[in-house]
Motif scaffolding. Sequence first.
Motif, PDB file in Angstrom:
ATOM      1  N   PRO A 185       0.843  -1.208   0.000  1.00 46.03           N
ATOM      2  CA  PRO A 185       0.000   0.000   0.000  1.00 46.03           C
ATOM      3  C   PRO A 185       0.876   1.255   0.000  1.00 46.03           C
ATOM      4  CG  PRO A 185      -0.381  -1.318   1.993  1.00 46.03           C
ATOM      5  CD  PRO A 185       0.695  -1.990   1.200  1.00 46.03           C
ATOM      6  N   LEU A 186       0.392   2.295  -0.645  1.00 46.31           N
ATOM      7  CA  LEU A 186       1.133   3.546  -0.693  1.00 46.31           C
ATOM      8  C   LEU A 186       1.139   4.216   0.678  1.00 46.31           C
ATOM      9  CD1 LEU A 186      -0.199   5.123  -4.018  1.00 46.31           C
ATOM     10  CD2 LEU A 186       1.938   3.880  -3.659  1.00 46.31           C
ATOM     11  N   THR A 187       2.256   4.854   0.999  1.00 49.78           N
ATOM     12  CA  THR A 187       2.331   5.641   2.230  1.00 49.78           C
ATOM     13  C   THR A 187       1.528   6.923   2.027  1.00 49.78           C
ATOM     14  OG1 THR A 187       4.272   6.896   1.537  1.00 49.78           O
ATOM     15  CG2 THR A 187       4.682   4.786   2.669  1.00 49.78           C
ATOM     16  N   PRO A 188       1.157   7.598   3.101  1.00 50.12           N
ATOM     17  CA  PRO A 188       0.471   8.888   2.929  1.00 50.12           C
ATOM     18  C   PRO A 188       1.289   9.876   2.093  1.00 50.12           C
ATOM     19  CG  PRO A 188       0.270   8.152   5.195  1.00 50.12           C
ATOM     20  CD  PRO A 188       1.214   7.203   4.508  1.00 50.12           C
TER      21      PRO A 188
END
Length: 141
Positions: free
Chosen positions: A6-9
């Motif tokens: 998942p992408l980081t913020p």
Amino acid sequence: MSYPRPLTPEERLADAKKLLRLPRIVAICGSTRFMAEMTEAELRETEAGRIVVKPGCDLKSPHALWSDPAEAEALKPRLDELHRAKIRLADEVLVVGDYIGDSTRAEIAYARSLGKPVRFTHPEVDPEANPDVTRNRVAPE
């Protein structure tokens, strides 16, 4: 079976900036004694096509919002946190002035810890390049 990470913020923010085709965002940092220089830097960065965020309050200048010393004391940490958010939002940091105090030094370290490029109007005060020079430039912030 492997799944994509998942992408980081931070990665999601960078993707959103690209999708929105936002210009580069510059956070101006420095002692509020350099507010006039910050305004000049803001003009130059804006003319160069960049979005600029900078300190919005100068607690050293009189104002009704912080005329009560207790109010001013309570406001300082909130302003510091707000400025850290501006640094997180920015693509790079521009440090203004020929003096780096403790607050600005912490902002530079924070920006660098996030991998943000840091530029200086006075490169000789970069604490990473000249750790001894910046300690005795002018009276503390």
